[in-house]
Each structure stands twice: as C-alpha cells, then as structure tokens.
Design a protein around this motif. Structure first.
Motif, mmCIF file in Angstrom:
data_model
loop_
_atom_site.group_PDB
_atom_site.id
_atom_site.type_symbol
_atom_site.label_atom_id
_atom_site.label_comp_id
_atom_site.label_asym_id
_atom_site.label_seq_id
_atom_site.Cartn_x
_atom_site.Cartn_y
_atom_site.Cartn_z
ATOM 1 N N CYS A 18 0.812 -1.224 0.000
ATOM 2 C CA CYS A 18 0.000 0.000 0.000
ATOM 3 C C CYS A 18 0.843 1.271 0.000
ATOM 4 N N GLU A 19 1.832 1.335 -0.828
ATOM 5 C CA GLU A 19 2.650 2.547 -0.972
ATOM 6 C C GLU A 19 3.100 3.096 0.370
ATOM 7 N N GLY A 20 3.625 2.244 1.232
ATOM 8 C CA GLY A 20 4.127 2.690 2.524
ATOM 9 C C GLY A 20 3.071 2.892 3.582
ATOM 10 N N LYS A 21 1.815 2.655 3.266
ATOM 11 C CA LYS A 21 0.735 2.878 4.220
ATOM 12 C C LYS A 21 0.406 1.624 5.039
ATOM 13 N N TRP A 22 1.044 0.521 4.731
ATOM 14 C CA TRP A 22 0.736 -0.736 5.408
ATOM 15 C C TRP A 22 0.949 -0.644 6.912
ATOM 16 N N ASN A 23 2.088 -0.135 7.351
ATOM 17 C CA ASN A 23 2.372 -0.074 8.788
ATOM 18 C C ASN A 23 1.369 0.799 9.525
ATOM 19 N N GLU A 24 0.993 1.912 8.916
ATOM 20 C CA GLU A 24 -0.004 2.794 9.521
ATOM 21 C C GLU A 24 -1.352 2.076 9.628
ATOM 22 N N ALA A 25 -1.736 1.402 8.573
ATOM 23 C CA ALA A 25 -3.010 0.669 8.587
ATOM 24 C C ALA A 25 -2.973 -0.459 9.606
ATOM 25 N N LYS A 26 -1.854 -1.145 9.711
ATOM 26 C CA LYS A 26 -1.706 -2.236 10.669
ATOM 27 C C LYS A 26 -1.847 -1.711 12.099
ATOM 28 N N THR A 64 -3.706 -17.709 3.565
ATOM 29 C CA THR A 64 -4.918 -17.686 4.368
ATOM 30 C C THR A 64 -4.699 -16.993 5.710
ATOM 31 N N GLU A 65 -3.483 -16.929 6.170
ATOM 32 C CA GLU A 65 -3.174 -16.259 7.443
ATOM 33 C C GLU A 65 -3.061 -14.759 7.185
ATOM 34 N N THR A 66 -3.902 -13.980 7.842
ATOM 35 C CA THR A 66 -3.915 -12.536 7.639
ATOM 36 C C THR A 66 -3.582 -11.805 8.932
ATOM 37 N N LEU A 67 -3.455 -10.515 8.826
ATOM 38 C CA LEU A 67 -3.245 -9.671 9.998
ATOM 39 C C LEU A 67 -4.361 -9.894 11.012
ATOM 40 N N PHE A 68 -5.591 -10.050 10.535
ATOM 41 C CA PHE A 68 -6.712 -10.252 11.451
ATOM 42 C C PHE A 68 -6.529 -11.523 12.266
ATOM 43 N N HIS A 69 -6.118 -12.602 11.635
ATOM 44 C CA HIS A 69 -5.849 -13.845 12.357
ATOM 45 C C HIS A 69 -4.809 -13.597 13.447
ATOM 46 N N GLN A 70 -3.731 -12.942 13.086
ATOM 47 C CA GLN A 70 -2.634 -12.702 14.023
ATOM 48 C C GLN A 70 -3.084 -11.889 15.229
ATOM 49 N N ILE A 71 -3.822 -10.822 14.986
ATOM 50 C CA ILE A 71 -4.288 -9.959 16.081
ATOM 51 C C ILE A 71 -5.271 -10.713 16.973
ATOM 52 N N LEU A 72 -6.216 -11.403 16.376
ATOM 53 C CA LEU A 72 -7.221 -12.120 17.162
ATOM 54 C C LEU A 72 -6.588 -13.212 18.017
ATOM 55 N N ARG A 73 -5.640 -13.946 17.468
ATOM 56 C CA ARG A 73 -4.952 -14.981 18.252
ATOM 57 C C ARG A 73 -4.125 -14.356 19.369
ATOM 58 N N ARG A 74 -3.378 -13.322 19.033
ATOM 59 C CA ARG A 74 -2.538 -12.657 20.032
ATOM 60 C C ARG A 74 -3.367 -12.119 21.195
ATOM 61 N N ASP A 75 -4.517 -11.520 20.870
ATOM 62 C CA ASP A 75 -5.366 -10.921 21.895
ATOM 63 C C ASP A 75 -6.379 -11.908 22.485
ATOM 64 N N GLU A 76 -6.242 -13.190 22.116
ATOM 65 C CA GLU A 76 -7.080 -14.266 22.631
ATOM 66 C C GLU A 76 -8.572 -13.971 22.461
ATOM 67 N N ILE A 77 -8.918 -13.561 21.246
ATOM 68 C CA ILE A 77 -10.307 -13.311 20.891
ATOM 69 C C ILE A 77 -10.785 -14.484 20.046
ATOM 70 N N LYS A 78 -11.867 -15.124 20.476
ATOM 71 C CA LYS A 78 -12.434 -16.229 19.698
ATOM 72 C C LYS A 78 -12.951 -15.675 18.377
ATOM 73 N N PHE A 79 -12.746 -16.447 17.314
ATOM 74 C CA PHE A 79 -13.228 -16.008 16.004
ATOM 75 C C PHE A 79 -13.556 -17.205 15.135
ATOM 76 N N LEU A 80 -14.344 -16.939 14.114
ATOM 77 C CA LEU A 80 -14.679 -17.951 13.122
ATOM 78 C C LEU A 80 -14.055 -17.542 11.799
ATOM 79 N N ASP A 81 -13.290 -18.447 11.220
ATOM 80 C CA ASP A 81 -12.723 -18.242 9.885
ATOM 81 C C ASP A 81 -13.530 -19.120 8.925
#
Length: 131
Positions: A18-26, A64-81
């Motif tokens: 994203c033209e250098g915007k990835w870290n900000e969006a993350k 298939t592994e995205t930023l959302f997966h990483q954040i949800l696992r790290r923060d121990e939030i149950k989720f459905l993929d």
C-alpha cells in the motif's frame, strides 16, 4: 469498477503493497481491535468476529493467514474463519463468489450454517432471559 477496487484492496491487504501505508493501517487495525476488546469487556458483551476469506484464499492461490488472524490470536479473541467451511462445501469458486468478490446465494447459505454451528459450540454467560 467494483472488481478493480476489490483487486486493489486485496493486493494492499494481503500482499502488503500500500505505498508505505501498510504499517499505519496495521497499527490502526491493532488499536481498533484492542478498543473493541476493552469496550466489550467493560460492558460484558461478547464480540464474535468472523473472518471472511477471498475466493483466492479458499481455493489456495492466496495466503490464508492474515493480519486479522494474528491480532485475534494474540489478543485471545475467539473467532470464526469461514475458509474451511467454503472448502468443505464441495462448491467451486463460481458457485460461491460473484465476480466482485461478494457471495452468491450458496455462499450465504454456507456462511449461515457455519455461523449457527459455531455459535452453538460457544459458552455464553447466563442472562436470566428466557425464550
């Protein structure tokens, strides 16, 4: 136009270009998830995120592994993929997804069943409400 916008979004989100915007969006995404987790805990509301895969993820052409997966696992939030539910359906991409990435009626049907099945496995606190 919708297909072109979808492809740009997919490339940005999953290929990190994203033209250098990835870290900000993350960082913003992580803050949003933290805020939602705090707010839900404070108000005793269970947050139940559902990860919606792209057609390319379901049929193996994208990671298939995205930023959302990483954040949800790290923060121990149950989720459905939904990725596995779509794969297990035996349907093709054309049967599940429209050209712009939205679901077909069959895609909605599979999603509804996956969500209901998932909700039935979760333990919710008793509220005293009777149906």
């Amino acid at each position: 136009r919708a297909v072109e916008d979808h492809e740009k979004f997919r490339d940005c989100l999953y290929q990190e270009i994203c033209e250098g915007k990835w870290n900000e969006a993350k960082l913003k995404t992580e803050r949003i998830f933290q805020f939602i987790k705090q707010l839900s805990a404070k108000n005793k509301i269970q947050v139940l995120p559902v990860i919606i895969p792209l057609e390319e993820q379901v049929f193996g052409r994208e990671q298939t592994e995205t930023l959302f997966h990483q954040i949800l696992r790290r923060d121990e939030i149950k989720f459905l993929d939904l990725t596995q539910a779509f794969r297990d359906s035996g349907q093709s991409g054309r049967e599940l997804f429209l050209a712009d990435g939205h679901w077909t009626a069959k895609g909605h049907e599979i999603t509804a069943k996956a969500v209901v099945d998932w909700l039935q496995t979760l333990q919710f606190p008793q509220t005293g409400w009777k149906n």
